[in-house]
Design an enzyme around this catalytic site. Structure first.
Site, PDB file in Angstrom:
ATOM      1  N   GLU A 464     -27.405  62.889  32.829  1.00  0.00           N
ATOM      2  CA  GLU A 464     -27.398  63.758  31.646  1.00  0.00           C
ATOM      3  C   GLU A 464     -26.324  64.849  31.717  1.00  0.00           C
ATOM      4  OE1 GLU A 464     -31.479  65.025  31.202  1.00  0.00           O
ATOM      5  OE2 GLU A 464     -32.158  62.991  30.749  1.00  0.00           O
ATOM      6  N   GLU A 607     -33.378  56.414  30.463  1.00  0.00           N
ATOM      7  CA  GLU A 607     -34.669  57.093  30.508  1.00  0.00           C
ATOM      8  C   GLU A 607     -35.288  57.116  29.122  1.00  0.00           C
ATOM      9  OE1 GLU A 607     -34.716  60.990  32.214  1.00  0.00           O
ATOM     10  OE2 GLU A 607     -33.511  60.404  33.961  1.00  0.00           O
TER      11      GLU A 607
END
Length: 701
Positions: A464, A607
């Site tokens: 991320e 995810e």
């Protein structure tokens, strides 16, 4: 291969001791020779090493080497600080600056032929008084003229001047420390036991040869949880492989991942813990710590008997064939104190002794080998710049304040830790940057060969990266691909998306302003600036979550115009309802990443997941803030995403296998409840069957 601790010490040594090193070079004539060796070449490029051999009777303290090409150019380097742009100059990194008599150190680089032939330039520099020559040991040629460093017989264990061949690179052997990494004579060193106990190749513990000498197999040192001992006959993981067309994992023309030429349907979940957990600041033991230990559902305070093997048996029976395994840079260091020892005896680990790891690095390696034994592929994910900072980092050199600095009723803000330099003596700095990151990627890429496994499917290069612009992240991703390809041509590179803005205030395009992407979800800028990474080696990996993790503006009820544009706690305080509108959500996903799947890119949502009964099974702050919302809304969101994934033929990794995630729970039920059963922490129960049913629908089984 070097530990994170050693890399960090090496950089400090390079900064603090640079003046002494350069003074030493000018104060004496150093009798050493330098050789430029082309190790692999493939037409448009090559890998090369420079070997510096001390032919004198006194130690070389600090070195630099220079060279010039006609057409070739350096694109990446390792084990040296390379500066200039033809001519080039390479200097030591501190930890490899001392060369004892009869010893050899080397550094390497990747070369772009730049339209010409592969060159073998002459080398110069104070250290090269014995001559600067060139040779070739290219795998594309049958002739090899690479030099062999002189070999001397081993003296007594720990004697000054000995070296450890750590996976093909020589490092000084500690004089007074038996194991681990140390700091002696103004340089980092490795203890004898640590060197000798490593898996094949052990290499000599003497003052000379840098070739591997061990024929012993490597046995897993984990305990009862390993299904079988693994043997490793791999060679040095730091050597480069020639890029060619026949790697184990590839992406075909339809964007499907293949293994050995056959389509491989990725059925994946994450199993976290080795990237660092968080201890409360007032904990009795390891206060404010960040232990790196896999959650396995068997804690020291209640011996459930569960093993990793039992869990692998259970999840593979349900269809799982891939595990995404998050780590931190510190996970790679076998001596990091946050990965070692029983917490009741001064260590940090809480798992029952029957499944307790020796150190975080050993746990990582054992898990990979055991997964291979069970037919499970692995995606290794660098999840943060530091085990202390965790998922909030957003960039390699992240510094506080972090995104949750003002988050209410949350104790793990980590404002006292940093990955970049900060002018605050109260902040612990775990230095990280692009150079250290690329070294870690090379080290991870070498694990397949080191461990003798073929199940490392991909490397998820950084989790991320929300704090980068697309131009910044594109450059870093392309450099990451080059670093991995230098070492391993059989794995895929997994690149996540970015966000909508950076901490510096840079706005990032993401399409419709009414649809906000999660961290890691935004690939909208890719359309105008594609990654310069071969499509057959690339997996795009957006992350996306529902209200269980963050209540986005696109979840607001259109029947409440006063809630338009509100998010998270602000929306909760306004009494806003949550509505899952598939049409609205799919339009956002199309803009953020779905359009690239239509173009044939391989795509794994790295995810997704959430609490099955959110907000009723969420942390107390969510239960209270969203008590007006009917439980189960997040499962509605999850099923909407799965419908979209099936339509687009997108694969995914569910977060998570283990149920210890505060934001999502897991695929197992958890005895723990933050309100009614705090003592149940770490105790796994049965399956979250509704989640498994949804995943099996995604997998078509």
């Amino acid at each position: 291969m070097i530990s994170t601790t050693q890399k960090r010490n090496g950089i400090y040594a390079a900064m603090l001791g640079l003046g002494l090193a350069m003074a030493g070079q000018g104060a004496m004539a150093q009798s050493a020779s330098c050789e430029y060796v082309v190790s692999n070449e493939w037409g448009s490029g090559a890998t090369a090493t420079v070997e510096i051999t001390n032919n004198g009777t006194t130690a070389v303290n600090g070195w630099d080497v220079s060279w010039t090409y006609d057409n070739n150019r350096v694109t990446n380097s390792w084990n040296a600080q390379v500066s200039g742009s033809n001519p080039y100059t390479a200097t030591d990194l501190g930890w490899n600056g001392t060369i004892q008599p009869g010893q050899t150190v080397e550094f390497g680089m990747q070369i772009d032929a730049n339209g010409g032939a592969i060159e073998r330039p002459e080398l110069s520099g104070d250290v090269c008084t014995g001559g600067g020559s060139s040779s070739s040991s290219s795998s594309s040629s049958s002739e090899s003229s690479s030099s062999e460093s002189s070999s001397s017989s081993s003296s007594d264990d720990g004697a000054t001047g000995q070296q450890c061949d750590w996976y093909g690179t020589l490092y000084p052997l500690c004089d007074s420390q038996d194991n681990g990494w140390g700091w002696e004579d103004n340089q980092s060193c490795i203890g004898l036991t640590t060197c000798s106990d490593q898996p094949d190749p052990y290499g000599p513990v003497d003052g000379g040869s840098s070739s591997s000498s061990s024929s012993s197999s490597s046995e897993s040192s984990s305990s009862s949880e390993s299904s079988s001992s693994s043997e490793s006959s791999s060679s040095s993981s730091s050597s480069s492989s020639t890029p060619d067309a026949g790697g184990v994992f590839r992406v075909d023309e339809t964007g499907q991942i293949t293994q050995n030429g056959d389509a491989f349907p990725v059925q994946c979940s994450a199993w976290f813990g080795l990237e660092g957990q968080h201890e409360p600041a007032d904990a009795e033991n390891n206060a404010d710590g960040a232990p790196m230990e896999l959650y396995v559902g068997n804690m020291w305070w209640v011996d459930s008997g569960r093993t990793i093997q039992q869990t692998m048996d259970e999840i593979t029976a349900q269809g799982i064939n891939t595990i995404r395994l998050p780590i931190a840079p510190q996970t790679l260091d076998p001596n990091d104190p946050q990965g070692i020892g029983d917490i009741r005896e001064g260590g940090v680990l809480k798992n029952h002794e029957s499944v307790r790891q020796e150190n975080a690095r050993q746990a990582l390696e054992d898990f990979i080998v055991q997964a291979d034994d069970n037919g499970i592929n692995v995606i290794i994910d660098i999840h943060s710049c530091s085990n202390y900072v965790g998922w909030r980092a957003g960039r390699l050199d992240a510094t506080p304040p972090y995104a949750d600095a003002e988050r209410e009723n949350y104790e793990f803000k980590r404002e006292g830790y940093s990955c970049g330099p900060v002018d605050d003596p109260n902040v612990q700095v775990d230095l990280y940057n692009e150079e250290l990151w690329l070294e870690d990627l090379r080290e991870i890429a070498g694990l397949s060969e080191q461990l003798g496994v073929d199940n490392i499917m991909a490397i998820d290069i950084f989790n991320e990266p929300w704090d980068y612009t697309w131009a910044e992240w594109k450059r870093l991703s392309e450099n990451a691909y080059q670093a991995i390809a230098e070492v391993n041509d059989d794995v895929l590179i997994m690149v996540e998306g970015i966000a909508t803005s950076t901490s510096a205030g840079d706005e990032v395009p993401h399409g419709d302003e009414d649809s906000n992407p999660n961290w890691g979800e935004n690939f909208f800028p890719f359309a105008d600036a594609p990654l310069d990474i071969p499509k057959e080696r690339l997996i795009l990996s957006p992350h996306t979550y529902g209200p269980s993790v963050f209540v986005q503006r696109q979840f607001m009820d259109p029947a409440q115009p006063e809630c338009e544009g509100l998010e998270d706690i602000e929306a909760a305080e306004a009494g806003c309802n949550i509505v899952i509108d598939p049409q609205r959500l799919e339009a956002g996903w199309d803009e953020h990443f779905g359009y690239l799947r239509d173009q044939g890119y391989a795509m794994i949502i790295g995810e997704f997941g959430g609490h099955r009964n959110w907000p009723a099974d969420a942390p107390p702050r969510h239960r209270e803030a969203w008590s007006h919302v009917e439980p189960g809304i997040d499962m509605q969101w999850q099923n909407t995403l799965v419908d979209y994934m099936i339509e687009k033929d997108i694969q995914g990794c569910y977060w998570s296998t283990n149920p210890e995630s505060e934001d999502t729970g897991g695929l197992y039920e958890h005895a723990y409840d933050p309100v009614s059963n705090e003592s149940g922490w770490g105790q796994w129960e049965g399956f979250e069957q509704e989640k498994w049913d949804m995943l099996r629908r995604l997998w078509g089984i």
